[in-house]
Design a protein around this motif. Structure first.
Motif, PDB file in Angstrom:
ATOM      1  N   TRP A  68      -3.902  11.187   1.998  1.00 16.51           N
ATOM      2  CA  TRP A  68      -4.780  10.879   0.864  1.00 16.51           C
ATOM      3  C   TRP A  68      -3.971  10.414  -0.337  1.00 16.51           C
ATOM      4  O   TRP A  68      -2.813  10.814  -0.519  1.00 16.51           O
ATOM      5  N   LEU A  69      -4.630   9.607  -1.166  1.00 19.05           N
ATOM      6  CA  LEU A  69      -4.109   9.259  -2.483  1.00 19.05           C
ATOM      7  C   LEU A  69      -5.067   9.803  -3.533  1.00 19.05           C
ATOM      8  O   LEU A  69      -6.292   9.739  -3.375  1.00 19.05           O
ATOM      9  N   LYS A  70      -4.509  10.306  -4.628  1.00 15.89           N
ATOM     10  CA  LYS A  70      -5.286  10.733  -5.785  1.00 15.89           C
ATOM     11  C   LYS A  70      -4.755   9.949  -6.985  1.00 15.89           C
ATOM     12  O   LYS A  70      -3.611  10.146  -7.403  1.00 15.89           O
ATOM     13  N   VAL A  71      -5.584   9.041  -7.482  1.00 13.19           N
ATOM     14  CA  VAL A  71      -5.188   8.140  -8.563  1.00 13.19           C
ATOM     15  C   VAL A  71      -6.145   8.338  -9.732  1.00 13.19           C
ATOM     16  O   VAL A  71      -7.364   8.229  -9.557  1.00 13.19           O
ATOM     17  N   PHE A  72      -5.613   8.605 -10.912  1.00  9.76           N
ATOM     18  CA  PHE A  72      -6.470   8.896 -12.054  1.00  9.76           C
ATOM     19  C   PHE A  72      -6.891   7.612 -12.769  1.00  9.76           C
ATOM     20  O   PHE A  72      -6.494   7.305 -13.891  1.00  9.76           O
ATOM     21  N   GLN A  73      -7.742   6.886 -12.029  1.00  6.29           N
ATOM     22  CA  GLN A  73      -8.320   5.642 -12.500  1.00  6.29           C
ATOM     23  C   GLN A  73      -9.660   5.478 -11.786  1.00  6.29           C
ATOM     24  O   GLN A  73      -9.900   6.090 -10.735  1.00  6.29           O
ATOM     25  N   ASP A  74     -10.547   4.636 -12.316  1.00  2.80           N
ATOM     26  CA  ASP A  74     -11.862   4.446 -11.715  1.00  2.80           C
ATOM     27  C   ASP A  74     -11.728   3.800 -10.325  1.00  2.80           C
ATOM     28  O   ASP A  74     -10.898   2.904 -10.138  1.00  2.80           O
ATOM     29  N   PRO A  75     -12.547   4.240  -9.345  1.00  2.00           N
ATOM     30  CA  PRO A  75     -12.466   3.662  -8.000  1.00  2.00           C
ATOM     31  C   PRO A  75     -12.692   2.153  -7.965  1.00  2.00           C
ATOM     32  O   PRO A  75     -12.136   1.459  -7.110  1.00  2.00           O
ATOM     33  N   GLN A  76     -13.499   1.638  -8.867  1.00  4.12           N
ATOM     34  CA  GLN A  76     -13.738   0.194  -8.891  1.00  4.12           C
ATOM     35  C   GLN A  76     -12.481  -0.566  -9.269  1.00  4.12           C
ATOM     36  O   GLN A  76     -12.351  -1.752  -8.968  1.00  4.12           O
ATOM     37  N   VAL A  77     -11.568   0.103  -9.946  1.00  3.73           N
ATOM     38  CA  VAL A  77     -10.289  -0.515 -10.310  1.00  3.73           C
ATOM     39  C   VAL A  77      -9.234  -0.207  -9.254  1.00  3.73           C
ATOM     40  O   VAL A  77      -8.671  -1.107  -8.622  1.00  3.73           O
ATOM     41  N   ALA A  78      -8.977   1.064  -9.028  1.00  3.84           N
ATOM     42  CA  ALA A  78      -7.895   1.468  -8.124  1.00  3.84           C
ATOM     43  C   ALA A  78      -8.188   1.104  -6.677  1.00  3.84           C
ATOM     44  O   ALA A  78      -7.272   0.822  -5.901  1.00  3.84           O
ATOM     45  N   GLY A  79      -9.460   1.079  -6.286  1.00  2.00           N
ATOM     46  CA  GLY A  79      -9.798   0.737  -4.913  1.00  2.00           C
ATOM     47  C   GLY A  79      -9.356  -0.660  -4.526  1.00  2.00           C
ATOM     48  O   GLY A  79      -9.003  -0.912  -3.377  1.00  2.00           O
ATOM     49  N   GLY A  80      -9.340  -1.547  -5.507  1.00  2.00           N
ATOM     50  CA  GLY A  80      -8.912  -2.911  -5.243  1.00  2.00           C
ATOM     51  C   GLY A  80      -7.424  -3.062  -5.055  1.00  2.00           C
ATOM     52  O   GLY A  80      -6.954  -4.146  -4.662  1.00  2.00           O
ATOM     53  N   TRP A  81      -6.669  -2.016  -5.332  1.00  2.00           N
ATOM     54  CA  TRP A  81      -5.215  -2.064  -5.181  1.00  2.00           C
ATOM     55  C   TRP A  81      -4.767  -1.681  -3.768  1.00  2.00           C
ATOM     56  O   TRP A  81      -3.599  -1.831  -3.427  1.00  2.00           O
ATOM     57  N   LEU A  82      -5.695  -1.156  -2.969  1.00  7.14           N
ATOM     58  CA  LEU A  82      -5.336  -0.621  -1.664  1.00  7.14           C
ATOM     59  C   LEU A  82      -5.632  -1.635  -0.571  1.00  7.14           C
ATOM     60  O   LEU A  82      -6.627  -2.365  -0.616  1.00  7.14           O
TER      61      LEU A  82
END
Length: 218
Positions: A68-82
């Motif tokens: 798992w990854l836990k990233v303290f940013q909105d999923p609409q933003v961080a999800g696009g990085w994966l």
């Protein structure tokens, strides 16, 4: 709030019985040891301070399912990085904090419900049983010095809107304050955010949860 991510990670591993966190240049790695969650990478930057390039690099190095990854940013933003192979929870979580006061009092359960709290291994657990003895609500807290992590807060659907969530939280807050903890920390869901804010909790940052399922998982 400085060190809030480290406080959350430190308390979470106590609450869940996970391995001690390993410090990374970008945050922490925690071995959990479950099929659904073998380990987790937690980035310690919040919001706009999260480095997209770093998240992409760490995510790109993951090849095993159940990480798992836990990233303290909105999923609409961080999800696009994966990249390919990542499942991203579309609902944001919320990293939240609250001041704890030594005079916090343990509340009483509503009529017919039974409230019990006990501590084992540094973790205090709270149970609210329904009149028929079934589970109505629960939660736990792991104090680790000046901070305490609140975890696995749950109210069964049939018993919601009766104040049981508040009873659980206030009981846990009082228990944590008695240990000397001054700040509570939790990772909440959209469903729980309203309750926590009504009890004085403050959102520090949104949280993206992502799980590597493999490029051939469909």
């Amino acid at each position: 709030m400085g060190g809030v991510v480290q406080a959350w990670v430190t308390g979470w591993v106590v609450s869940r019985g996970a391995a001690a966190p390993e410090r990374e240049p970008w945050g922490f790695t925690v071995d959990v040891g479950q099929v659904a969650q073998v380990s987790r990478h937690v980035f310690d930057a919040l919001g706009d301070d999260v480095d997209e390039a770093v998240v992409r690099k760490v995510a790109g190095g993951v090849t095993g399912a159940g990480v798992w990854l836990k990233v303290f940013q909105d999923p609409q933003v961080a999800g696009g990085w994966l990249g390919e192979g990542w499942w991203v929870d579309p609902e944001p979580g919320y990293l939240m904090t609250v001041p704890l006061t030594a005079h916090s009092e343990r509340p009483a359960a509503p009529g017919g419900y039974r409230l019990r709290a006990w501590s084992v291994g540094g973790v205090t657990r709270v149970l609210v049983a329904a009149p028929d003895g079934s589970l109505a609500a629960r939660g736990q807290v792991a104090p680790t010095g000046a901070t305490a992590v609140f975890d696995q807060i749950e109210t069964v659907a049939a018993h919601r809107r009766r104040g049981l969530g508040s009873v659980v939280m206030r009981t846990l807050e009082a228990a944590a304050a008695r240990t000397g903890a001054q700040t509570g920390v939790l990772a909440g869901t959209p469903a729980g955010r309203g309750l926590y804010e009504a009890l004085g909790w403050h959102v520090e940052a949104p949280l993206t949860s992502a799980k590597f399922v493999g490029p051939d998982a469909g």
